[in-house]
Design a protein around this motif. Structure first.
Motif, short mmCIF file in Angstrom:
data_model
loop_
_atom_site.label_atom_id
_atom_site.label_comp_id
_atom_site.label_asym_id
_atom_site.label_seq_id
_atom_site.Cartn_x
_atom_site.Cartn_y
_atom_site.Cartn_z
N TYR A 1 0.83 -1.21 0.00
CA TYR A 1 0.00 0.00 0.00
C TYR A 1 0.86 1.25 0.00
CZ TYR A 1 0.74 -0.29 5.17
OH TYR A 1 1.25 -0.39 6.44
N CYS A 2 0.23 2.36 -0.35
CA CYS A 2 0.84 3.68 -0.24
C CYS A 2 -0.04 4.50 0.69
CB CYS A 2 0.95 4.37 -1.60
SG CYS A 2 1.76 5.99 -1.53
N VAL A 3 0.59 5.06 1.74
CA VAL A 3 -0.19 5.78 2.75
C VAL A 3 0.72 6.77 3.46
CG1 VAL A 3 0.26 4.22 4.69
CG2 VAL A 3 -1.96 5.38 4.57
N GLY A 4 0.10 7.69 4.18
CA GLY A 4 0.86 8.62 5.01
C GLY A 4 1.15 8.02 6.37
N GLU A 5 1.95 8.75 7.14
CA GLU A 5 2.31 8.26 8.47
C GLU A 5 1.19 8.53 9.49
OE1 GLU A 5 4.71 6.27 9.40
OE2 GLU A 5 5.07 6.19 7.24
N PRO A 6 1.11 7.65 10.49
CA PRO A 6 2.13 6.68 10.92
C PRO A 6 1.92 5.27 10.42
CG PRO A 6 0.47 6.86 12.63
CD PRO A 6 0.03 7.80 11.51
N TRP A 7 1.18 5.09 9.32
CA TRP A 7 0.71 3.75 8.99
C TRP A 7 1.72 2.89 8.22
CZ3 TRP A 7 -2.43 3.47 12.57
CH2 TRP A 7 -3.26 4.55 12.91
N ASN A 8 2.80 3.51 7.70
CA ASN A 8 3.92 2.70 7.20
C ASN A 8 4.77 2.21 8.38
OD1 ASN A 8 3.76 3.10 4.12
ND2 ASN A 8 3.74 5.20 4.88
N GLN A 9 5.06 3.14 9.30
CA GLN A 9 5.84 2.76 10.46
C GLN A 9 5.09 1.76 11.36
OE1 GLN A 9 9.36 4.11 10.90
NE2 GLN A 9 8.56 3.92 8.83
N GLN A 10 3.78 1.81 11.31
CA GLN A 10 2.99 0.84 12.09
C GLN A 10 3.23 -0.58 11.57
OE1 GLN A 10 1.49 1.20 14.82
NE2 GLN A 10 -0.61 0.45 14.91
N ALA A 11 3.41 -0.72 10.25
CA ALA A 11 3.70 -2.04 9.68
C ALA A 11 5.04 -2.58 10.18
CB ALA A 11 3.70 -1.97 8.16
N VAL A 12 6.01 -1.69 10.30
CA VAL A 12 7.32 -2.07 10.85
C VAL A 12 7.18 -2.45 12.31
CG1 VAL A 12 9.70 -1.34 11.26
CG2 VAL A 12 8.49 -0.52 9.23
N PHE A 13 6.47 -1.62 13.05
CA PHE A 13 6.27 -1.81 14.49
C PHE A 13 5.60 -3.16 14.77
CE2 PHE A 13 4.05 -0.85 18.55
CZ PHE A 13 5.13 -0.44 19.31
N LYS A 14 4.62 -3.52 13.93
CA LYS A 14 3.90 -4.77 14.12
C LYS A 14 4.60 -5.97 13.47
CE LYS A 14 -0.60 -4.83 13.93
NZ LYS A 14 -1.98 -4.72 13.40
N GLY A 15 5.61 -5.69 12.63
CA GLY A 15 6.35 -6.77 11.98
C GLY A 15 5.60 -7.45 10.86
N ILE A 16 4.71 -6.69 10.20
CA ILE A 16 3.88 -7.31 9.16
C ILE A 16 4.23 -6.84 7.74
CG2 ILE A 16 1.92 -7.63 10.71
CD1 ILE A 16 0.65 -5.13 9.40
N GLY A 17 5.13 -5.84 7.62
CA GLY A 17 5.47 -5.34 6.29
C GLY A 17 6.71 -4.49 6.34
N VAL A 18 7.18 -4.12 5.13
CA VAL A 18 8.41 -3.34 5.01
C VAL A 18 8.17 -2.15 4.08
CG1 VAL A 18 10.81 -3.37 4.25
CG2 VAL A 18 9.84 -5.38 5.38
N PRO A 19 8.35 -0.92 4.57
CA PRO A 19 8.32 0.23 3.66
C PRO A 19 9.54 0.15 2.73
CG PRO A 19 8.03 0.91 5.96
CD PRO A 19 8.50 -0.51 5.97
N VAL A 20 9.30 0.28 1.43
CA VAL A 20 10.40 0.14 0.47
C VAL A 20 10.87 1.48 -0.09
CG1 VAL A 20 9.89 -2.23 -0.17
CG2 VAL A 20 8.75 -0.36 -1.40
N ILE A 21 10.01 2.50 -0.01
CA ILE A 21 10.40 3.82 -0.53
C ILE A 21 9.49 4.88 0.08
CG2 ILE A 21 8.86 3.71 -2.56
CD1 ILE A 21 11.20 5.06 -4.15
N THR A 22 10.03 6.07 0.25
CA THR A 22 9.23 7.22 0.69
C THR A 22 8.91 8.09 -0.51
OG1 THR A 22 11.10 8.70 1.09
CG2 THR A 22 10.48 7.20 2.89
N ASP A 23 7.88 8.92 -0.37
CA ASP A 23 7.55 9.80 -1.49
C ASP A 23 8.61 10.88 -1.68
OD1 ASP A 23 6.81 11.18 0.82
OD2 ASP A 23 4.98 12.01 -0.04
N TYR A 24 9.40 11.17 -0.64
CA TYR A 24 10.52 12.10 -0.79
C TYR A 24 11.50 11.57 -1.83
CZ TYR A 24 14.60 14.96 0.58
OH TYR A 24 15.67 15.82 0.57
N GLU A 25 11.60 10.23 -1.94
CA GLU A 25 12.50 9.61 -2.91
C GLU A 25 11.84 9.48 -4.29
OE1 GLU A 25 14.90 6.40 -0.28
OE2 GLU A 25 12.72 6.37 -0.06
N ILE A 26 10.52 9.53 -4.33
CA ILE A 26 9.81 9.49 -5.62
C ILE A 26 9.81 10.88 -6.26
CG2 ILE A 26 7.58 9.07 -6.74
CD1 ILE A 26 7.03 7.03 -4.47
#
Length: 468
Positions: free
Chosen positions: A244-269
């Motif tokens: 998915y693509c979403v704003g914070e804190p919902w990418n970091q929530q995936a890391v926190f819960k151990g269910i997913g990995v953010p692969v890129i930020t929109d700053y890099e896009i």
């Protein structure tokens, strides 16, 4: 969820104090020196207001303007109310249940041109830059890693969608759809996700409103669908979507819960891309010009506070945002991105000081070129079905983005000594169009004054007289 203390003792005392001060100044003929500019704005036509927002960290200017008393300094008594999703929020502004709201930048534009609900929505204030990310499931990340360059055991960023393409091809061979979530059809998240995918040779699909097809999946290699931001991690964990693509804190929530990995930020896009805006109906701004200018004044001060002294106030902002009436996420999760870092894989935390920008880089100024970029993406993916001339893009942007109101608010703050001239663009020379930039992940050059030339650069997407 509403912010109830607005009717409490602090509001009463503030109103009483303001009334007393105005009464004393008028009776003595010595008007308190709020400066000529502030006097020009005049008292608010409507003082009691209700604003909507979605539970994302970039609603911060609203929370800070409330908590720090910046709204009340302008004689405004505001209730902040969380909304279930972006459609409910937009409908609330249109039908008058909300006086204004934290909006996706594409919402006022889409409403104006009639993609979705037709309405005259405008914005005099941009709320932030950057702040989003793209997250994939753990299984997809393990498959992607085979195609990602590594250095010292860690992925080299930015990670392009080229690494995802073979994974999607494997899904196709197995007869499985590759599903990804985004928050709304006219969201930055939709356009950023599509931009990233297409730059890697993955077709994200077309819309065809003339055929009543608004799913956006025609010819798609990856199937994109709407999921409200707070529900993204749970939907990923359930296996309904693969990323998915979403704003914070919902990418970091995936890391926190151990269910997913953010692969890129929109700053890099797209470095320092425009994100949310504060939206109101055109009717509200015309009926309540003083109120509107005073809203913008308060929001400018809040944005400045958030970035002041190299983000010195961010730790306090995190505590405020973690309250249940605002974002309501764990402080540690919010702090991961709000304090200048971003965690990709668990333990792979990197410095991205501009991941969330609220005031730097003229973040709050409503640039026409920002509006035009959103319109080009609407055209690229078929939400705008037919070719439009460059002049149309310019006229549409100028009908929705209202820098004159911003200028009036900023000049009042300068005259009051609350802000400095150098904090803002040079209003006398400002055209509303940023210089051309190539700071995109694919190196394409965007010049807001030449939208059709920009569209011609892309291999995937509509251009010229193309139709779906």
């Amino acid at each position: 969820m509403s912010k109830t203390p607005t009717s409490g003792r602090r509001t009463f005392l503030k109103k009483a104090t303001l009334a007393l001060a105005l009464s004393m100044s008028m009776s003595t003929g010595l008007l308190i020196n709020t400066t000529a500019q502030a006097a020009d704005i005049g008292k608010p036509e409507k003082a009691d207001l209700k604003f909507g927002f979605i539970k994302l960290t970039d609603m911060a200017p609203l929370a800070i303007a409330y908590e720090k008393g910046f709204f009340e300094d302008e004689g405004l008594y505001v209730k902040l109310e969380a909304q279930a999703n972006w459609k409910v929020l937009l409908d609330g502004v249109i039908d008058g249940q909300l006086d204004g709201a934290h909006m996706l930048a594409g919402q006022p534009l889409a409403a104006t041109i009639g993609f979705g609900t037709k309405a005259d929505i405008v914005t005099p204030f941009s709320m932030d830059l950057n702040g989003n990310g793209i997250t994939v499931s753990n299984a997809v990340w393990e498959a992607m890693k085979k195609h990602v360059d590594m250095k010292d055991g860690k992925p080299v960023h930015p990670i392009k969608a080229d690494a995802l393409k073979p994974v999607i091809e494997d899904f196709k061979k197995e007869g499985k759809p590759f599903n990804m979530g985004m928050v709304f059809p006219v969201s930055t998240h939709n356009y950023e996700l599509r931009y990233w995918l297409a730059a890697g040779g993955i077709h994200p699909g077309f819309y065809a409103p003339k055929k009543d097809d608004i799913k956006g999946t025609i010819k798609a290699d990856a199937i994109l669908s709407v999921t409200p931001p707070p529900q993204m991690p749970a939907t990923l964990e359930a296996g309904t979507i693969n990323g998915y693509c979403v704003g914070e804190p919902w990418n970091q929530q995936a890391v926190f819960k151990g269910i997913g990995v953010p692969v890129i930020t929109d700053y890099e896009i797209w470095k320092n891309n425009p994100e949310k805006v504060f939206g109101l109906t055109k009717e509200f701004t015309e009926k309540n010009p003083n109120t509107t200018a005073r809203i913008v004044k308060a929001l400018i001060r809040a944005a400045y506070w958030l970035d002041e002294n190299n983000n010195a106030n961010r730790a306090e902002a995190v505590k405020i945002l973690s309250k249940p009436e605002y974002v309501g996420a764990d402080e540690k999760v919010i702090a991961n991105s709000m304090t200048g870092t971003f965690e990709y894989e668990k333990g792979d935390k990197r410095d991205i000081p501009d991941f969330n920008v609220f005031f730097r880089h003229n973040a709050t100024y409503p640039y026409y070129s920002d509006a035009v970029w959103y319109l080009t993406q609407m055209r690229r993916w078929g939400q705008i079905a037919d070719k439009k001339e460059d002049k149309w893009y310019d006229e549409t942007a100028k009908s929705v983005y209202l820098p004159a109101i911003y200028k009036k608010a900023a000049e009042a703050l300068i005259a009051e000594g609350k802000m400095k001239q150098e904090d803002f663009p040079d209003f006398g020379a400002e055209s509303g169009y940023k210089p051309a930039t190539s700071e995109f992940i694919d190196g394409k050059t965007y010049d807001g004054t030449k939208p059709n030339d920009y569209l011609d650069e892309f291999e995937i997407g509509l251009k010229k007289d193309d139709a779906v």
